[in-house]
Motif scaffolding. Structure first.
Motif, PDB file in Angstrom:
ATOM      1  N   THR A 229      40.931  41.111  39.975  1.00  0.00           N
ATOM      2  CA  THR A 229      41.569  41.421  41.266  1.00  0.00           C
ATOM      3  C   THR A 229      42.226  40.201  41.905  1.00  0.00           C
ATOM      4  OG1 THR A 229      39.589  40.938  42.605  1.00  0.00           O
ATOM      5  CG2 THR A 229      39.758  43.139  41.638  1.00  0.00           C
ATOM      6  N   GLN A 255      39.280  51.172  33.544  1.00  0.00           N
ATOM      7  CA  GLN A 255      38.084  51.840  34.050  1.00  0.00           C
ATOM      8  C   GLN A 255      38.246  52.170  35.535  1.00  0.00           C
ATOM      9  OE1 GLN A 255      34.444  49.458  34.324  1.00  0.00           O
ATOM     10  NE2 GLN A 255      33.389  51.012  33.103  1.00  0.00           N
ATOM     11  N   THR A 256      37.748  53.324  35.944  1.00  0.00           N
ATOM     12  CA  THR A 256      37.940  53.810  37.306  1.00  0.00           C
ATOM     13  C   THR A 256      37.549  52.781  38.356  1.00  0.00           C
ATOM     14  OG1 THR A 256      37.462  56.058  36.521  1.00  0.00           O
ATOM     15  CG2 THR A 256      37.406  55.685  38.901  1.00  0.00           C
ATOM     16  N   GLU A 257      36.444  52.081  38.147  1.00  0.00           N
ATOM     17  CA  GLU A 257      35.946  51.110  39.116  1.00  0.00           C
ATOM     18  C   GLU A 257      36.849  49.881  39.235  1.00  0.00           C
ATOM     19  OE1 GLU A 257      32.638  53.626  37.677  1.00  0.00           O
ATOM     20  OE2 GLU A 257      34.280  52.520  36.758  1.00  0.00           O
ATOM     21  N   ARG A 259      40.298  49.905  39.497  1.00  0.00           N
ATOM     22  CA  ARG A 259      41.655  50.400  39.764  1.00  0.00           C
ATOM     23  C   ARG A 259      42.556  49.346  40.397  1.00  0.00           C
ATOM     24  NH1 ARG A 259      42.190  55.056  41.670  1.00  0.00           N
ATOM     25  NH2 ARG A 259      40.099  55.892  41.203  1.00  0.00           N
ATOM     26  N   THR A 260      41.970  48.320  41.058  1.00  0.00           N
ATOM     27  CA  THR A 260      42.801  47.246  41.631  1.00  0.00           C
ATOM     28  C   THR A 260      43.616  46.558  40.552  1.00  0.00           C
ATOM     29  OG1 THR A 260      41.170  46.873  43.373  1.00  0.00           O
ATOM     30  CG2 THR A 260      42.780  45.137  43.004  1.00  0.00           C
ATOM     31  N   SER A 262      45.011  47.908  38.055  1.00  0.00           N
ATOM     32  CA  SER A 262      46.208  48.718  37.771  1.00  0.00           C
ATOM     33  C   SER A 262      47.376  48.297  38.656  1.00  0.00           C
ATOM     34  CB  SER A 262      45.904  50.202  37.981  1.00  0.00           C
ATOM     35  OG  SER A 262      45.010  50.674  37.025  1.00  0.00           O
ATOM     36  N   THR A 272      49.509  51.999  33.636  1.00  0.00           N
ATOM     37  CA  THR A 272      48.140  52.178  33.178  1.00  0.00           C
ATOM     38  C   THR A 272      47.652  53.586  33.480  1.00  0.00           C
ATOM     39  OG1 THR A 272      47.219  51.384  35.283  1.00  0.00           O
ATOM     40  CG2 THR A 272      47.587  49.742  33.558  1.00  0.00           C
ATOM     41  N   SER A 273      46.576  53.950  32.832  1.00  0.00           N
ATOM     42  CA  SER A 273      45.917  55.225  33.078  1.00  0.00           C
ATOM     43  C   SER A 273      44.489  54.933  33.514  1.00  0.00           C
ATOM     44  CB  SER A 273      45.914  56.078  31.805  1.00  0.00           C
ATOM     45  OG  SER A 273      45.205  57.280  31.995  1.00  0.00           O
ATOM     46  N   ILE A 274      44.109  55.404  34.692  1.00  0.00           N
ATOM     47  CA  ILE A 274      42.763  55.153  35.212  1.00  0.00           C
ATOM     48  C   ILE A 274      41.830  56.244  34.695  1.00  0.00           C
ATOM     49  CG2 ILE A 274      41.352  54.951  37.295  1.00  0.00           C
ATOM     50  CD1 ILE A 274      43.810  53.918  38.744  1.00  0.00           C
ATOM     51  N   GLU A 275      40.828  55.832  33.932  1.00  0.00           N
ATOM     52  CA  GLU A 275      39.905  56.763  33.296  1.00  0.00           C
ATOM     53  C   GLU A 275      38.470  56.255  33.442  1.00  0.00           C
ATOM     54  OE1 GLU A 275      41.016  59.492  31.950  1.00  0.00           O
ATOM     55  OE2 GLU A 275      43.144  59.113  31.566  1.00  0.00           O
TER      56      GLU A 275
END
Length: 503
Positions: A229, A255-257, A259-260, A262, A272-275
């Motif tokens: 981040t 990873q979802t946690e 997302r910053t 991205s 990117t794809s948040i998964e």
């Protein structure tokens, strides 16, 4: 799966000497991962034949394809296909490039035939190392239980191909890695793999970011997820993801946690794809490892060509799990240890970290240990300033990685036992103190780490007893006199007494 020692015995049954063709110039095999082990080693310590396992299958690699078509090596070749075949009676397939091998095997009663393609019905497939079109099929074949016997040399290919410039690509346009405003204390990374290398170092050679190649894939590790981040690290994060992708322009999963991250990548034009987890179509996966679940899947993802971008610190885990080594049990290290990068419980101060410069040697645990061995043997020479001070604690940390039946780690235990049995350990006295940045200091640190690792020290008991005969190095149950210099020359950090001292 058989242990490496049992596998070695099976491969070497009845083989009393190596009659290899003199006109076949082999290359040295580089062993990585925790499953690989040497089978044939020359007088210079170079591995010429090795074996390993992958998925449910097995693998034997020889360092020149001509070794596989020489009749004088028939005893070993028969052992190899026998060990590789997990389905008794299954036929052995031989690629047309190694047609003479089929005749060698048939002459010894083995059901072998020339097959241009690997098939599920085969127990073992034999091929040279120059066929790129069958790579995915061969990997799938091994994962499902097949055996692969492969031979080739890379020196001719290396002369024609371009040199790897991984570090330059990762650090393109970057002179330092500044996390001074991140308010995080990252974990120090231990870089110990043959294909692993540091990217960010403090003034004491403490590593905050490192990278490695593993199989067909790549890994980048940061000592804290917060580094994902940090705006000042934006250019590096972009370089890292592009390097991990390897030019495929594939799907980047975050990873979802995290997302910053991205958002920082989007600024540089990377979608990117948040998964919540790794997806089957991912090219790169950016995440923090917090569980042992999925470790094998992630390791196979990298081995087969994927890129992992990992951010994690281990000091908080160590605090919550007292008495348990994070090198052995921290979830991130269960994943990363085979890649040659481990996360320690030692934290680093936030601040700018220097990046390695082209043409200038950088501290690496395994290479420094090798240099230390040479210096001890010759009784002269030295390594770069500060490296021996780093070698001792790094060695102690490395020795915490479980080594039983893992040749890549056991070899370091053997090397240290050999060093400590050959050279007398120094005894520290007031008149003859031992400083850490010298061979004597490194010997003491490595001996202590070896003793704590549970390695067999039966031959070193007198030496260990002598080491502890010094009043400055007595066992903890004896009184210890400690002289503390508690002056505070700096302004940012200071020493403060807790009011008590126990030994």
């Amino acid at each position: 799966m058989a242990t490496p020692s049992a596998a070695f015995e099976a491969l070497m049954n009845g083989v009393t000497s190596w009659d290899v063709p003199e006109d076949a110039v082999p290359c040295e095999l580089l062993l990585i991962g925790e499953a690989s082990f040497p089978v044939m080693v020359n007088d210079m310590g170079q591995v010429l034949i090795a074996a390993s396992s992958y998925g449910r299958g097995r693998l034997v690699v020889v360092s020149h394809e001509d070794y596989l078509v020489e009749a004088q090596l028939t005893p070993f070749l028969l052992n190899a296909v026998g060990w590789l075949c997990s389905s008794p009676g299954a036929p052995i397939g031989v690629h047309p490039s190694l047609a003479p091998l089929a005749k060698i095997l048939e002459g010894s009663g083995v059901d072998a035939k020339v097959e241009p393609e690997v098939k599920d019905s085969l127990g073992v497939y034999c091929i040279d190392a120059y066929n790129e079109t069958m790579t995915k099929k061969l990997v799938k074949f091994m994962k499902c239980g097949g055996g692969l016997l492969i031979g080739g040399q890379a020196w001719d290919w290396a002369n024609q191909g371009e040199d790897e410039r991984d570090r330059e690509e990762l650090l393109h346009g970057i002179s330092e890695l500044d996390i001074s405003n991140s308010d995080c204390f990252p974990s120090q990374l231990l870089v110990h793999g043959a294909l692993a290398f540091p990217l960010g170092l403090d003034s004491y050679h403490g590593c905050v970011i490192a990278a490695a190649r593993y199989g067909r894939g790549r890994v980048v590790v940061t000592g804290h997820k917060v580094l994902f981040t940090v705006g000042k690290l934006g250019p590096f994060l972009l370089n890292a993801v592009r390097w991990l992708d390897g030019g495929r322009r594939g799907k980047i999963v975050v990873q979802t946690e995290l997302r910053t991250l991205s958002g920082l990548l989007a600024v540089g034009g990377i979608d990117t794809s948040i998964e919540p987890n790794l997806t089957s179509d991912a090219s790169v996966y950016c995440f923090e490892p917090v569980s042992e679940v999925g470790v094998k899947e992630l390791q196979e993802f990298v081995a087969e060509g994927g890129g992992l971008f990992v951010g994690a610190q281990a000091w908080w885990w160590a605090f919550k799990n007292p008495g348990v080594s994070p090198l052995a049990r921290f979830p991130g290290n269960l994943l990363l240890n085979p890649f040659g990068i481990s996360i320690t419980s030692q934290s680093l101060n936030p601040g700018p970290f220097r990046t390695p410069k082209a043409g200038i040697r950088t501290y690496h645990f395994r290479s420094t240990l090798a240099e230390f061995q040479v210096i001890m043997g010759r009784k002269r020479g030295n390594v770069e300033k500060g490296w021996l001070a780093k070698l001792g604690p790094d060695g102690a940390a490395f020795l915490q990685i479980p080594a039983e039946e893992i040749p890549a780690y056991m070899s370091v235990h053997r090397l240290l036992r050999k060093l400590l049995s050959r050279y007398r350990l120094p005894v520290a006295t007031r008149e003859n103190p031992v400083i850490n940045d010298c061979c004597r200091g490194a010997m003491l640190s490595l001996a202590t780490g070896l003793a704590h690792s549970g390695s067999d020290l039966s031959l070193l008991v007198p030496e260990i007893e002598d080491m502890y005969s010094s009043p400055y190095l007595r066992p903890s149950e004896s009184p210890i006199t400690v002289e503390v210099n508690c002056t505070n020359p700096g302004t940012r950090y200071c020493w403060m007494s807790t009011g008590s001292l126990t030994a």
